[in-house]
Write a protein that holds these residues in place. Structure first.
Motif, short mmCIF file in Angstrom:
data_model
loop_
_atom_site.label_atom_id
_atom_site.label_comp_id
_atom_site.label_asym_id
_atom_site.label_seq_id
_atom_site.Cartn_x
_atom_site.Cartn_y
_atom_site.Cartn_z
N LEU A 234 0.63 -1.13 0.03
CA LEU A 234 -0.03 0.03 -0.05
C LEU A 234 0.80 1.34 0.04
N GLU A 235 1.89 1.19 0.75
CA GLU A 235 3.02 2.66 0.81
C GLU A 235 3.53 2.54 -0.40
N LEU A 236 3.88 1.64 -1.22
CA LEU A 236 4.52 1.62 -2.47
C LEU A 236 3.41 2.21 -3.38
N PRO A 427 5.32 -10.11 -15.64
CA PRO A 427 4.28 -10.76 -14.93
C PRO A 427 3.46 -9.61 -14.27
N ARG A 428 2.32 -10.00 -13.82
CA ARG A 428 1.01 -8.92 -13.33
C ARG A 428 1.70 -8.16 -12.33
N THR A 429 2.07 -8.99 -11.22
CA THR A 429 2.53 -8.56 -9.87
C THR A 429 3.75 -7.46 -10.00
N LEU A 430 4.56 -7.90 -10.91
CA LEU A 430 5.93 -6.74 -11.07
C LEU A 430 5.31 -5.78 -11.92
N GLY A 431 4.33 -5.89 -12.88
CA GLY A 431 3.76 -4.67 -13.76
C GLY A 431 3.05 -3.79 -12.55
N LEU A 432 2.45 -4.03 -11.91
CA LEU A 432 1.73 -3.21 -10.94
C LEU A 432 2.39 -2.63 -9.70
N THR A 433 3.82 -3.24 -9.80
CA THR A 433 4.55 -2.69 -8.57
C THR A 433 5.62 -1.56 -9.38
N LEU A 434 6.44 -2.06 -10.47
CA LEU A 434 7.38 -1.26 -10.89
C LEU A 434 6.60 -0.42 -11.86
N TYR A 435 5.61 -0.57 -12.40
CA TYR A 435 4.98 0.56 -13.38
C TYR A 435 3.45 0.96 -12.89
N GLY A 436 3.12 0.77 -11.76
CA GLY A 436 1.98 0.90 -10.98
C GLY A 436 1.58 2.31 -11.17
N GLU A 653 -2.93 -6.17 -6.26
CA GLU A 653 -4.33 -5.48 -6.66
C GLU A 653 -5.04 -4.84 -5.67
N ALA A 654 -5.26 -5.58 -4.51
CA ALA A 654 -6.14 -4.90 -3.56
C ALA A 654 -5.18 -3.41 -3.10
N ALA A 655 -4.02 -3.54 -3.07
CA ALA A 655 -3.23 -2.15 -2.43
C ALA A 655 -3.53 -1.16 -3.50
N ARG A 656 -3.46 -1.44 -4.98
CA ARG A 656 -3.62 -0.47 -5.91
C ARG A 656 -5.08 0.30 -5.77
#
Length: 668
Positions: A234-236, A427-436, A653-656
């Motif tokens: 969430l902080e990210l 991978p979707r998790t990396l995409g949402l964190t690296l390129y959120g 996804e929930a954090a986003r």
């Protein structure tokens, strides 16, 4: 006096989570320095120091029931211990014998004579390890802990007990006791950092920390981890979405939506193929962004062969039609040169200036005031590159650049539009964190007329048949790549091959066909000559390193042999494989493993089962983890303590979504 009262009287009551660990009872300068080696600087760092495993000390195993190969927790009293020296005292073994009433356990530590000072006859000791054999029951180098009667006994025994990462000079018992005391003392001071997480059903922070370290049942550990992982994610996401909101608030978008396809129509008309539906959809998204109310920030993902370069050309033409310059940055000189040749061939007939900026070569000047497309490497980041009206920045293979480099190029203009491309599916998790903070477009459709690629894994003993098959393909008029993990300095004992050492042997095997060599250390002009010969079929075989991973398009090349394939990541092998199958003929990728280990062969079989780069990327993430996959230093990815991007997609996804709601809808 009760222990907690003693602590309170010894230390100020103002000790809170963000204070240094020296505010804790029993932590002086020397131990604080040792804790610092574990990344523990503050009290909060201590409470977030995650156990590496847990021992269920509610159930010890009687020595008399131990079995060979069993990993067990044993409790007994020391009856004999001492050091035995041999080979003129150059080697030693320390032996500790425990007895629990059901039998004796012999514990050995080789060449660690100092262990003798840690134990005394009569000590009650816990040992954890694997039973090597019986008669007598023996463990080599088990983990040990002397049990002592004190007020912290509840932390160490008759419970599920945490086992922490340590550094030399710290013991499990001392560190566990420190965490136990700190949690008891500061329970009322662990405030809730994110109340919205509790409202969403996650554990309160203080409860999560207690369950992380001292769970009543093992199921509690995962609940605690998920709460703390969600906090990190969430902080990210809040940082990422805030960055996007700030851009929207302060940046005035440049109108780069194009001029009635003045350049795009003749460009598409000259192509030998039609755009796929996926390319058309993505271009519609890009045009909408470049005509929108804030600068475009878009990630374009596309599997190998899906046509990202054509999409990039159309995006650049939109900016050029609108009177703005465009820039495309590639990670290597080879790829930049290939893009330069391709774009110049495409755009020169349209009267569009295309210039090249690479290190060691004078920057080209278009010689005209017309909007231009600049293609280059990191040289685009220098002061020499200063386009007057930069409207669009395109970054190819973004994962090979750092976040700071991306931002440095964008700052060349007044908030130009940004299109990031990658041929390495994320991978979707990396995409949402690296390129959120980016919008995402995906090219998921290959152009018609592309040949099917068949992939095979072969062990070294099958190499003669592999080379015979390559000869058959060459006789049929096709071309072949042979890829090596190293340029030079192979290792024959371990089966590691290098291009320069193997080149002559391959030439002999594949006579009379011509063999070329391409690698990153060659002068640019020589490498381009080699690539031009291969494209024109003046050379039938190309020996190369992974420098050909992206950007090479030779439709007649239908065979790829990868030597020591186990030395490459799965995603990289998939990229290399994408150099074939670009024409109408069937193609063959042969992964020659330099080892027969089941683990390596099983990993390579993933390429046999999957042609979908996204499926392969997910498997690569599962096997190698995000740090190795992206390069932690370059990626900007935080060093998570609790979040695991290999399995926490639902949390990401929930954090986003929580961050989006908390910031009022930004970053959707």
């Amino acid at each position: 006096m009760h222990y907690a009262q003693a602590v309170d009287s010894a230390k100020p009551a103002t000790c809170i989570l963000n204070q240094p660990v020296t505010c804790l009872w029993g932590v002086g300068a020397e131990r604080a320095e040792l804790l610092g080696k574990l990344g523990i600087q503050t009290v909060e760092d201590l409470l977030l120091h995650r156990p590496r495993r847990y021992e269920d000390r509610r159930q010890t195993v009687p020595i008399g029931t131990l079995q060979p190969g069993q990993t067990a927790l044993v409790r007994g009293r020391v009856v004999v211990h001492g050091v035995k020296y041999y080979q003129r005292r150059s080697k030693s073994v320390y032996e500790l014998i425990l007895e629990d009433g059901s039998g004796r356990l012999y514990c050995h530590w080789w060449n660690l004579p100092f262990m003798e000072k840690y134990f005394r006859v009569g000590d009650e000791v816990i040992v954890f390890g694997a039973v090597r054999h019986l008669r007598p029951a023996t463990m080599d180098h088990p983990e040990t802990e002397v049990l002592e009667a004190d007020e912290e006994a509840g932390a160490h025994f008759e419970r599920i007990t945490p086992v922490y990462p340590l550094t030399e000079g710290l013991t499990q018992r001392w560190l566990r006791g420190l965490v136990w005391r700190t949690l008891r003392q500061l329970a009322h001071q662990i405030s809730e950092t994110h109340p919205e997480l509790v409202q969403a059903g996650y554990l309160p922070r203080g409860e999560a920390l207690n369950r992380l370290h001292f769970p009543a049942e093992m199921e509690e550990v995962e609940r605690a981890r998920r709460r703390l992982a969600m906090e990190e994610l969430l902080e990210l996401q809040l940082r990422l979405q805030s960055r996007r909101l700030k851009l929207q608030e302060r940046a005035r978008p440049l109108p780069c939506g194009g001029d009635n396809n003045r350049l795009i129509k003749p460009f598409l008309a000259r192509l030998a193929f039609k755009l796929t539906q996926a390319q058309t959809r993505v271009l519609r998204e890009i045009r909408q962004d470049m005509s929108g109310k804030c600068p475009m920030r878009r990630l374009l993902q596309g599997d190998v062969g899906t046509g990202k370069t054509v999409v990039a050309a159309c995006a650049a033409l939109m900016a050029l039609e609108s009177g703005y310059d465009a820039a495309l940055m590639a990670p290597t000189t080879l790829l930049a040169e290939q893009h330069y040749q391709t774009f110049r061939q495409w755009l020169a007939p349209l009267g569009v200036p295309v210039v090249l900026h690479i290190s060691g070569r004078p920057a080209e000047v278009a010689g005209t005031a017309s909007p231009q497309l600049a293609i280059g490497t990191h040289a685009l980041l220098t002061e020499d590159f200063a386009p007057p009206r930069l409207g669009l920045v395109i970054i190819d293979e973004q994962h090979k650049f750092g976040v700071a480099q991306r931002e440095a190029l964008v700052r060349k203009g007044r908030y130009p539009h940004l299109l990031i491309m990658t041929a390495t599916p994320i991978p979707r998790t990396l995409g949402l964190t690296l390129y959120g903070d980016l919008d995402v477009s995906v090219l998921d459709e290959r152009p018609v007329g592309r040949g099917h690629i068949r992939t095979f894994v072969r062990t070294p003993d099958k190499a003669p048949k592999v080379w015979e098959f390559v000869r058959q393909q060459l006789e049929a008029g096709r071309q072949a790549y042979v890829v090596y993990p190293r340029l030079e300095e192979g290792d024959s004992e371990n089966g590691l091959k290098a291009l320069l050492e193997e080149g002559e042997q391959v030439r002999r095997l594949l006579q009379p066909w011509r063999v070329g060599v391409a690698h990153g250390r060659m002068p640019a002009a020589e490498r381009e000559r080699v690539m031009a010969d291969f494209r024109a079929n003046r050379t039938q075989v190309l020996l190369a390193t992974s420098v050909i991973e992206v950007g090479v398009d030779v439709p007649n090349a239908t065979v790829m042999v990868v030597e020591n394939a186990e030395r490459f990541g799965l995603a990289q092998l998939h990229q290399l494989r994408g150099r074939i199958g670009r024409g109408a003929h069937a193609s063959y990728c042969i992964l020659l493993a330099g080892t027969k280990t089941p683990e390596a062969l099983e990993r390579l079989e993933t390429l046999v089962k999957h042609e979908d780069g996204f499926a392969i990327a997910e498997e690569d993430l599962r096997l190698r983890g995000p740090g190795e996959l992206t390069g932690q230093a370059q990626s900007g990815l935080p060093d998570f303590r609790f979040a695991d991007l290999r399995r926490d997609l639902s949390l990401v996804e929930a954090a986003r979504e929580l961050a989006r709601r908390q910031l009022g809808g930004g970053g959707a």
